[in-house]
Write an enzyme that holds these catalytic residues in place. Sequence first.
Site, mmCIF file in Angstrom:
data_model
loop_
_atom_site.group_PDB
_atom_site.id
_atom_site.type_symbol
_atom_site.label_atom_id
_atom_site.label_comp_id
_atom_site.label_asym_id
_atom_site.label_seq_id
_atom_site.Cartn_x
_atom_site.Cartn_y
_atom_site.Cartn_z
ATOM 1 N N HIS A 152 0.809 -1.219 0.000
ATOM 2 C CA HIS A 152 0.000 0.000 0.000
ATOM 3 C C HIS A 152 0.842 1.269 0.000
ATOM 4 C CE1 HIS A 152 -4.032 -1.795 0.548
ATOM 5 N NE2 HIS A 152 -3.299 -2.811 0.970
ATOM 6 N N ASP A 171 3.517 9.625 -0.857
ATOM 7 C CA ASP A 171 2.352 8.854 -0.395
ATOM 8 C C ASP A 171 2.077 7.741 -1.402
ATOM 9 O OD1 ASP A 171 0.146 8.189 1.158
ATOM 10 O OD2 ASP A 171 -0.704 10.212 1.144
HETATM 11 P P1 ADQ Z 1 -2.919 6.286 4.795
HETATM 12 O O1 ADQ Z 1 -1.509 6.754 4.943
HETATM 13 O O2 ADQ Z 1 -3.662 6.138 6.051
HETATM 14 O O3 ADQ Z 1 -3.008 4.918 3.947
HETATM 15 P P2 ADQ Z 1 -4.898 7.622 2.944
HETATM 16 O O4 ADQ Z 1 -4.860 6.847 1.694
HETATM 17 O O5 ADQ Z 1 -5.010 9.092 2.690
HETATM 18 O O6 ADQ Z 1 -3.612 7.439 3.838
HETATM 19 O O7 ADQ Z 1 -6.136 7.150 3.803
HETATM 20 C C1 ADQ Z 1 -6.522 7.821 4.991
HETATM 21 C C2 ADQ Z 1 -7.939 7.415 5.357
HETATM 22 O O8 ADQ Z 1 -8.253 7.950 6.647
HETATM 23 C C3 ADQ Z 1 -8.970 7.951 4.396
HETATM 24 O O9 ADQ Z 1 -9.849 6.936 4.021
HETATM 25 C C4 ADQ Z 1 -9.698 9.034 5.200
HETATM 26 O O10 ADQ Z 1 -11.066 9.172 4.941
HETATM 27 C C5 ADQ Z 1 -9.523 8.569 6.610
HETATM 28 N N1 ADQ Z 1 -9.558 9.764 7.455
HETATM 29 C C6 ADQ Z 1 -8.829 10.853 7.276
HETATM 30 N N2 ADQ Z 1 -9.167 11.768 8.191
HETATM 31 C C7 ADQ Z 1 -10.114 11.254 8.945
HETATM 32 C C8 ADQ Z 1 -10.858 11.718 10.061
HETATM 33 N N3 ADQ Z 1 -10.671 12.916 10.562
HETATM 34 N N4 ADQ Z 1 -11.727 10.904 10.610
HETATM 35 C C9 ADQ Z 1 -11.919 9.693 10.107
HETATM 36 N N5 ADQ Z 1 -11.261 9.197 9.061
HETATM 37 C C10 ADQ Z 1 -10.369 9.962 8.488
HETATM 38 C C11 ADQ Z 1 -2.067 3.997 3.346
HETATM 39 C C12 ADQ Z 1 -1.034 4.600 2.405
HETATM 40 C C13 ADQ Z 1 -1.735 5.409 1.330
HETATM 41 C C14 ADQ Z 1 -2.725 4.518 0.575
HETATM 42 C C15 ADQ Z 1 -3.622 3.748 1.519
HETATM 43 C C16 ADQ Z 1 -4.435 2.689 0.780
HETATM 44 O O11 ADQ Z 1 -0.128 5.446 3.144
HETATM 45 O O12 ADQ Z 1 -0.801 5.968 0.420
HETATM 46 O O13 ADQ Z 1 -3.542 5.324 -0.258
HETATM 47 O O14 ADQ Z 1 -2.853 3.086 2.528
HETATM 48 O O15 ADQ Z 1 -3.627 1.852 0.035
#
Ligand code: ADQ
Length: 473
Positions: free
Chosen positions: A165, A375
């Site tokens: 991921h 990312d």
């Molecule tokens: P993350 O580094 O966690 O994931 P991301 O893909 O942006 O990053 O996902 C974050 C998730 O957290 C989103 O679904 C978002 O809705 C949720 N979120 C953010 N703020 C929130 C809040 N205040 N309350 C509740 N939920 C919240 C890792 C990798 C990424 C990759 C994903 C999936 O680092 O690059 O996209 O896995 O493969």
Amino acid sequence: MSRLLIVSNRLPVTVSIMDGETHVLPSMGGLATGLRGPHERTGGLWIGWPGQAAPASAKRRAELTQLLAAHRTVPVWLTRSEVTHFYEDVSNGAIWPLFHYLIDQVPLRVEHWDVYEAANAHFAEAVVAQYRPGDRIWVHDYQLMLLPALLRRRLPDARIGFFLHIPFPSDEVFATMPARDAVLRGLLGADLVGFHTPAYARHFAESVRRILRMPAEPDAVVMEGRTVRVGVFPMGVDAAAYEERAARPEVDAQLADLALGTAPGHDVALFVGVDRLDYTKGIPRRLLAFEQLLVRHPELRERVRLIQVAVPSRTAVGAYQKFRHELDALVGRINGAFGTPRWTPVHYLYRSVPDAQLLALYRAARVMLVTPVRDGMNLVAKEFVACRADEDGVLVLSEFVGAAAELTDALCVNPYDVDGAAATYYRALTMPRDERQARMRTLRARVQSYDVHAWADSFLAALEETRRAAASE
Ligand code: ADQ
């Protein structure tokens, strides 16, 4: 259809104790949503850590295991030392920064690699105990990179897929990892290794060539006579569900609340950032670029506002505690320098916000800032697009996130170029409505067609294809 065994560090459920009673609550994460279909349809199992250290009493462990079984999940009980050394020190303290190109965040000496090995072996035991001939196994992410090879040794005929991921860094950076050979050999235990972007697949093949001195192409590696497929599967979000949830009345109510902070007759345009509090997400430079916008365009003061949500994350890891303090200070400095009695330039929320509030922010954003320094994919960018049924709002996207390879109608920024980013923020803010709509339409078409279900289905179809190819060899 054969059963699917999903293996990830964390289970898609959380065990919590309320009023003395134990509850198992499903989590809303993107992975859990995407895999729910195949997990249920195939009568499969999800194997992983339930998020807490193993209860000391065997009776209690058995009770929890039974509760989890009702959700088709199987716990891997990690010891306290495994949680600290495998999860926090090695996975999040060393592998995470290295794979995000932040070599200076890697500890001078990475200790406890042996605990990472032991934890992967622990997961292997749990999978072997559940495996039945014909099952497909899908292993996820950087905490379990040794697992495919451990499983291959124990289950030579099993169909094993692995998905990373996070980014797979360039071979120049990956080569600095002391355990580089073991990691590559671990991954090559799979039949299919999947990445978010073609660049990550290329970096992986290049690392195999350079470090293991084996022939490798971006789409296949031949390992001891066995072909390991390498594939690109950009992960999406459940776009239809986001759009539906964002249209609910409770989100409208939140939107109205957001407008309340504004003085009458005062049109304040919102910039929005939503991230886990992580040094890879580029928040400090994002704030500096926003500050530059206010310096260069004083007419925007009291007319724009940045709402930055930073969800607490990995708070037990030292680097995250230090980073949090630096960010607090930066927000304080900018607000101190530019704020007025009726206006605060940066609203900083260090907490997880409820779903309706998050969706309201996506809908209210005139400009959505997704500017990580690195990312793997970034799902926030796609969630924002999915929520914009009004076909408005501008996405500013770092060129160093996986999503940039797909979302080419976003305004692209180099997050390290703070002045350039400030200029792009201005362009986003002043973009004519026609152009905003045209760009958003194209973004939405991509996010809707390649959603999280398509992602899971295409990975599983490619895994199936490896079975057919092997049978015809
Ligand atoms: P993350 O580094 O966690 O994931 P991301 O893909 O942006 O990053 O996902 C974050 C998730 O957290 C989103 O679904 C978002 O809705 C949720 N979120 C953010 N703020 C929130 C809040 N205040 N309350 C509740 N939920 C919240 C890792 C990798 C990424 C990759 C994903 C999936 O680092 O690059 O996209 O896995 O493969």
